[in-house]
Design a protein around this motif. Structure first.
Motif, short mmCIF file in Angstrom:
data_model
loop_
_atom_site.label_atom_id
_atom_site.label_comp_id
_atom_site.label_asym_id
_atom_site.label_seq_id
_atom_site.Cartn_x
_atom_site.Cartn_y
_atom_site.Cartn_z
N UNK A 179 0.84 -1.20 0.00
CA UNK A 179 0.00 0.00 0.00
C UNK A 179 0.88 1.25 0.00
N UNK A 193 1.25 4.29 -2.83
CA UNK A 193 1.17 5.73 -2.58
C UNK A 193 2.43 6.46 -3.04
N UNK A 211 2.26 6.86 -6.83
CA UNK A 211 1.32 7.92 -7.18
C UNK A 211 1.91 9.30 -6.88
N UNK A 247 2.66 12.41 -9.54
CA UNK A 247 2.14 13.78 -9.38
C UNK A 247 3.25 14.81 -9.22
N UNK A 297 -5.49 11.89 -4.47
CA UNK A 297 -4.80 10.64 -4.17
C UNK A 297 -4.33 10.61 -2.72
N UNK A 357 -7.37 9.74 -0.66
CA UNK A 357 -7.69 8.32 -0.73
C UNK A 357 -6.67 7.51 0.07
N UNK A 358 -5.41 7.94 -0.01
CA UNK A 358 -4.37 7.22 0.71
C UNK A 358 -4.62 7.15 2.20
N UNK A 359 -5.05 8.26 2.80
CA UNK A 359 -5.21 8.23 4.26
C UNK A 359 -6.62 7.83 4.70
N UNK A 378 -9.64 -1.31 1.46
CA UNK A 378 -8.22 -1.31 1.07
C UNK A 378 -7.96 -2.43 0.07
#
Lengths: 339, 325
Positions: free
Chosen positions: A76, A80, A83, A87, B50, B53-55, B236
């Motif tokens: 996970x 992140x 991503x 960006x 993003x 969404x991640x947290x 998740x």
């Protein structure tokens, strides 16, 4: 009143920042920026890979490599990170060592945003990645099986145990499969007794090996599909060492890390099979650079091959002394694999 | 006249600043401003979506653990429950079950594990730390039993949408986080159950003497924690599209840290859903900022740990300052 002033000030700062951010769009300075994302930072093999990447970047001249990893081996977090790099902009290509299929969506996202992704060490075959640079784990396991078969020739029936890392890791399963297939192909009379897991943890792995041997006197062969138990001092493996010294056990292991070599020197392990760690970075940068600069096309799999290390070496093998030297001065070498 | 008005105004500001959420919010604002000014990409819609969404996954579980921490307990099994419910949802999807059945069975398991934790802690009086530590291991064990170590790659499409889909430009997990925030906020603020949760955390014996059914409330608190951890885990897994054996491993630490950073007091009795969410947001933004700044991965962990301690320290100092004045 003061609160209002503060809020206004913060708002102005926000807007100024946004304007500043828009104005400061990066210019094309001719430098190829590659971000390499490793599974973890604490693995010496990855450090050799980093060295390979940096060396190749220096050879090429116009390449900058940023080497990083998630703080824990958590897919996970890797998602992140990818991503965030997409960006951030200013990234021309990604070299990713996947933590599993969970990372696929992020790889696809980067590709969809025009950032080429090349895998190394651990592939993501179901993602949109361009190619995979690394060893064929099956082939590596197969080579280990050949070493084993050679060592036990004429010694009767083999009862073989396998030590793995985190159960289910695809590359580890391929190694085990390759190992067993080699035994089949070379007509070794054997029974695969058990596969035990050490969860990529040194002390758990040591415990797994020792308990397995203690619990089963019959086992006379062990294949470690990763380096774990051999990274600690042999005194931590009393049962294993005793059985080997009594010629009751044959051990072959994956990986060729510096700490493992002493086991070969001391005749505790008959041989090591390892990926070309330096090649991960060296060839990874080579391939990605070719793709970015020259739109090169590579096949799905760029095979960097494996290294074989035995005590005395021989054709197609390194002797343990030669390999110690590589680790000593990081003198691993690679020829760039061009399309 | 003006003096009185200003005095009143000051009192209101003081009351506002005394809220733990406000400290975290300030930290978020300062960090965001810093990142806006120093990077070209932080303040872009794409990046912020993003990050949110991640947290969101951590935030949902952190809002769940609020119930437990406010009663003065702790739940270390969150990461395993996340992993188990996520993997179970993937496994049941693979059997071709109806999506509702998949969702509710998996959520039920999360709720059930929480209820079991709560029963052992409240009814029998075992220490929360050790009960939930045991459950951490049991939960992770079942994850391996179900997956056999292999990643499970089938997921009912409608569940995938919950993790990967977008609605009105925002990712579904973010919407779900917002809805859960509203529900939990209402429950904690306005229901008798919420009031009991705080009173148990404030003084369990006093709550018992005044007729609160402490055991029941505690059991429900742990059950809700398990439920939300499970939901977070399902989202998740759906977001990644893969049920992996390692999913959610060690997330309990991030989840508890998020709640505490936001201002949920580990000694019980204090905290709110919004503070847990802010705590998770602060950590998420920080992680993003470290990557955007190209901070070496070795240093990232040092920075994250430092910020956790600083956030709690600031909170303490702020309260001391206002209590003194």
């Amino acid at each position: 009143m003061k609160v209002k002033q503060v809020i206004v000030f913060l708002l102005v700062l926000c807007i100024a920042g946004a304007v500043f951010a828009q104005g400061a769009q990066e210019e094309d300075d001719g430098i190829v920026r590659i971000v390499a994302i490793s599974k973890t930072l604490d693995n010496p093999a990855f450090q050799v890979g980093e060295q390979g990447a940096v060396d190749r970047a220096n050879e090429l001249g116009n390449v900058e490599v940023e080497w990083t990893a998630p703080s824990a081996a958590d897919p996970v977090e890797m998602v992140e990170m990818i991503e965030s790099y997409v960006h951030r902009g200013n990234v021309d290509g990604l070299l990713v060592n996947s933590l599993g299929p969970a990372v696929d969506s992020a790889i696809n996202y980067a590709m969809s945003r025009g950032i080429p992704v090349v895998m190394w060490d651990s592939d993501a075959p179901n993602s949109d990645r361009l190619t995979y640079v690394g060893a064929d784990n099956y082939e590596g396991g197969y080579e280990a099986g050949k070493l084993y078969a050679e060592a036990v020739e004429g010694q009767g029936k083999q009862y073989v145990a396998i030590l793995t890392g985190v159960p289910g890791a695809f590359n580890l399963q391929q190694r085990s499969q390759g190992f067993l297939d080699a035994l089949d192909d070379l007509n070794v009379d054997y029974e695969h007794v058990v596969t035990v897991a050490g969860n990529d943890d040194l002390s758990e792995s040591v415990e797994a090996v020792e308990s397995t041997l203690r619990g089963n006197d019959q086992i006379n062969g062990f294949f470690f599909n990763g380096p774990w138990p051999l990274l600690v001092d042999p005194s931590n493996l009393p049962v294993m060492v005793e059985r080997i010294e009594n010629d009751e056990l044959t051990v072959v292991s994956f990986d060729t890390l510096e700490d493992q070599l002493r086991y070969v020197v001391d005749d505790l392990v008959i041989g090591l099979v390892g990926q070309k760690y330096y090649g991960w970075g060296y060839q990874g940068v080579t391939v990605l650079h070719e793709i970015i600069e020259n739109d090169a096309e590579y096949p799905e799999f760029v095979n960097t091959g494996v290294d074989l290390v035995t005590k005395d070496g021989g054709p197609g093998r390194f002797s343990v002394d030669e390999f110690y030297q590589f680790w000593e001065d990081f003198s691993f070498e690679e020829e760039p694999i061009l399309p | 006249m003006e003096l009185v008005a200003m005095n009143n105004n000051n009192k209101q500001i003081k009351a506002l600043l005394l809220k733990p959420e406000v400290g975290t919010l300030l930290a978020i604002v300062v960090l965001s401003l810093f990142l806006t000014v120093t990077t070209t990409s932080f303040l872009t819609v794409g990046n912020l979506i993003f990050v949110a969404r991640g947290f969101s996954f951590i935030a949902i579980a952190a809002m769940g653990v609020c119930f437990v921490i406010i009663t003065g307990g702790i739940d270390l099994s969150i990461g395993s429950v996340m992993g188990l419910c996520g993997v179970l949802a993937a496994y049941l999807s693979g059997l071709g079950l109806n999506p509702f059945l998949v969702l509710f069975t998996s959520l039920g398991v999360g709720f059930g594990i929480g209820l079991l934790n709560g029963a052992l802690i409240a009814k029998i009086g075992l220490a929360p730390f050790i009960v939930t530590l045991g459950m951490l291991s049991i939960g992770r064990g079942f994850v391996y039993v179900i997956t056999q170590g292999w990643p499970l790659q089938t997921f009912v499409p409608s569940l995938l949408f919950l993790g990967q889909g977008f609605f009105l430009g925002l990712p579904m997990p973010v919407w779900i986080m917002i809805i859960i925030l509203i529900i939990i906020h209402m429950v904690l603020k306005y229901s008798t159950f919420g009031w009991y949760v705080y009173s148990i955390g404030g003084n369990e014996e006093a709550a018992r003497l005044s007729g609160v059914r402490v055991e029941r409330i505690k059991m429900l608190a742990y059950a809700l924690c398990g439920l939300l951890a499970g939901f977070s885990g399902i989202l998740l897994t759906a977001r990644l599209g893969v049920g992996e054996a390692t999913a959610g491993m060690q997330y309990e630490l991030n989840v508890i840290a998020a709640a505490v950073i936001g201002g949920v007091s580990l000694s019980g009795g204090k905290g709110s859903a919004i503070s847990a969410l802010f705590g998770a947001a602060l950590m998420g933004i920080l992680r993003n900022g470290l990557v955007l700044h190209g901070v070496s991965a070795f240093w990232q962990q040092v920075v994250i740990g430092t910020v956790i301690i600083l956030a709690v320290l600031m909170d303490k100092l702020r309260i001391m300052y206002f209590e003194k004045n």
